[in-house]
Scaffold this motif. Sequence first.
Motif, PDB file in Angstrom:
ATOM      1  N   ARG A 142      27.480  -2.758   7.412  1.00  0.00           N
ATOM      2  CA  ARG A 142      26.368  -2.260   6.600  1.00  0.00           C
ATOM      3  C   ARG A 142      25.968  -0.854   7.041  1.00  0.00           C
ATOM      4  NH1 ARG A 142      20.410  -2.408   6.395  1.00  0.00           N
ATOM      5  NH2 ARG A 142      19.877  -2.393   4.176  1.00  0.00           N
ATOM      6  N   THR A 166      22.296 -12.229   1.856  1.00  0.00           N
ATOM      7  CA  THR A 166      23.751 -12.155   1.868  1.00  0.00           C
ATOM      8  C   THR A 166      24.278 -12.405   3.272  1.00  0.00           C
ATOM      9  OG1 THR A 166      23.712 -10.556   0.056  1.00  0.00           O
ATOM     10  CG2 THR A 166      25.733 -10.666   1.375  1.00  0.00           C
ATOM     11  N   ARG A 167      23.737 -11.663   4.232  1.00  0.00           N
ATOM     12  CA  ARG A 167      24.163 -11.813   5.632  1.00  0.00           C
ATOM     13  C   ARG A 167      23.957 -13.246   6.097  1.00  0.00           C
ATOM     14  NH1 ARG A 167      20.165  -9.105   8.915  1.00  0.00           N
ATOM     15  NH2 ARG A 167      19.162 -11.079   8.479  1.00  0.00           N
ATOM     16  N   ASP A 168      22.783 -13.788   5.834  1.00  0.00           N
ATOM     17  CA  ASP A 168      22.477 -15.148   6.281  1.00  0.00           C
ATOM     18  C   ASP A 168      23.418 -16.171   5.648  1.00  0.00           C
ATOM     19  OD1 ASP A 168      20.458 -13.987   7.738  1.00  0.00           O
ATOM     20  OD2 ASP A 168      18.834 -14.685   6.427  1.00  0.00           O
ATOM     21  N   VAL A 217      29.966  -9.071  -1.032  1.00  0.00           N
ATOM     22  CA  VAL A 217      29.316  -8.883   0.263  1.00  0.00           C
ATOM     23  C   VAL A 217      29.063  -7.403   0.524  1.00  0.00           C
ATOM     24  CG1 VAL A 217      29.662  -9.045   2.766  1.00  0.00           C
ATOM     25  CG2 VAL A 217      30.077 -11.028   1.330  1.00  0.00           C
ATOM     26  N   MET A 268      25.374  -5.313   0.482  1.00  0.00           N
ATOM     27  CA  MET A 268      24.899  -4.735   1.748  1.00  0.00           C
ATOM     28  C   MET A 268      23.865  -3.642   1.521  1.00  0.00           C
ATOM     29  SD  MET A 268      28.296  -4.306   4.062  1.00  0.00           S
ATOM     30  CE  MET A 268      29.064  -5.714   4.848  1.00  0.00           C
ATOM     31  N   LEU A 272      29.139  -7.756  10.254  1.00  0.00           N
ATOM     32  CA  LEU A 272      28.417  -7.492   9.014  1.00  0.00           C
ATOM     33  C   LEU A 272      27.394  -6.374   9.206  1.00  0.00           C
ATOM     34  CD1 LEU A 272      27.815 -11.101   7.672  1.00  0.00           C
ATOM     35  CD2 LEU A 272      29.018  -9.274   6.449  1.00  0.00           C
ATOM     36  N   GLU A 273      26.652  -6.437  10.295  1.00  0.00           N
ATOM     37  CA  GLU A 273      25.647  -5.400  10.563  1.00  0.00           C
ATOM     38  C   GLU A 273      26.306  -4.034  10.746  1.00  0.00           C
ATOM     39  OE1 GLU A 273      22.444  -5.474  10.293  1.00  0.00           O
ATOM     40  OE2 GLU A 273      22.149  -7.636  10.136  1.00  0.00           O
ATOM     41  N   GLU A 295      28.480 -11.983  12.319  1.00  0.00           N
ATOM     42  CA  GLU A 295      27.159 -11.402  12.082  1.00  0.00           C
ATOM     43  C   GLU A 295      27.106  -9.955  12.589  1.00  0.00           C
ATOM     44  OE1 GLU A 295      22.454 -12.531  12.437  1.00  0.00           O
ATOM     45  OE2 GLU A 295      23.885 -13.631  13.676  1.00  0.00           O
ATOM     46  N   TRP A 321      36.619  -7.030   4.255  1.00  0.00           N
ATOM     47  CA  TRP A 321      35.906  -8.296   4.082  1.00  0.00           C
ATOM     48  C   TRP A 321      36.669  -9.253   3.179  1.00  0.00           C
ATOM     49  CZ3 TRP A 321      32.791 -10.423   7.252  1.00  0.00           C
ATOM     50  CH2 TRP A 321      32.162  -9.612   8.190  1.00  0.00           C
ATOM     51  N   TRP A 349      20.367  -7.984   0.856  1.00  0.00           N
ATOM     52  CA  TRP A 349      21.200  -7.903   2.058  1.00  0.00           C
ATOM     53  C   TRP A 349      20.942  -9.039   3.042  1.00  0.00           C
ATOM     54  CZ3 TRP A 349      25.153  -7.609   4.676  1.00  0.00           C
ATOM     55  CH2 TRP A 349      25.139  -7.524   6.069  1.00  0.00           C
ATOM     56  N   GLU A 350      19.691  -9.303   3.375  1.00  0.00           N
ATOM     57  CA  GLU A 350      19.402 -10.327   4.386  1.00  0.00           C
ATOM     58  C   GLU A 350      19.880 -11.706   3.933  1.00  0.00           C
ATOM     59  OE1 GLU A 350      15.338 -10.109   5.632  1.00  0.00           O
ATOM     60  OE2 GLU A 350      15.579  -8.071   6.403  1.00  0.00           O
TER      61      GLU A 350
END
Length: 138
Positions: A55, A28-30, A16, A20, A51-52, A48, A77, A25-26
């Motif tokens: 990053r 991964t986040r989703d 993860v 990032m 995570l942001e 969420e 994480w 990345w998107e």
Amino acid sequence: MEAQMIDLARAAGTAVVTLMATDAWERTRDGVVALWRRASPSRADGVEEELEAARDDLLAARESGDDLTERELREAWTGRVRRLLRERPEVASELRQILAELDPELQDGAPRTVQMRAEASGSARVYQAGRDQHINER
């Protein structure tokens, strides 16, 4: 079984944080947020946001050459995923699937082993990396 969960959590935490700073990345986040929505819906929005924030911290740390922050993020994480797996062990197979889709280098939720050997003599230098490598010589 506990050792397998810890290994899976470590692989997930590392993947993860590593992803990032990539084009993945998107996704991964989703994928991570979707996993939390199914396993612990009340915490998904917070995950969420975390995570942001992580990053942003990672990108700033890489910009300034701060390797310690990246290690701390991986550990953080890893801990979050380990706690999720402890609470909801049935999501382990889903997590392995997400990791395999995000990072083909992962097999069964664990990173492949890379062995390297090098010899240098005189004033020669050897640089080896199993993945990304950044060299800042002064």
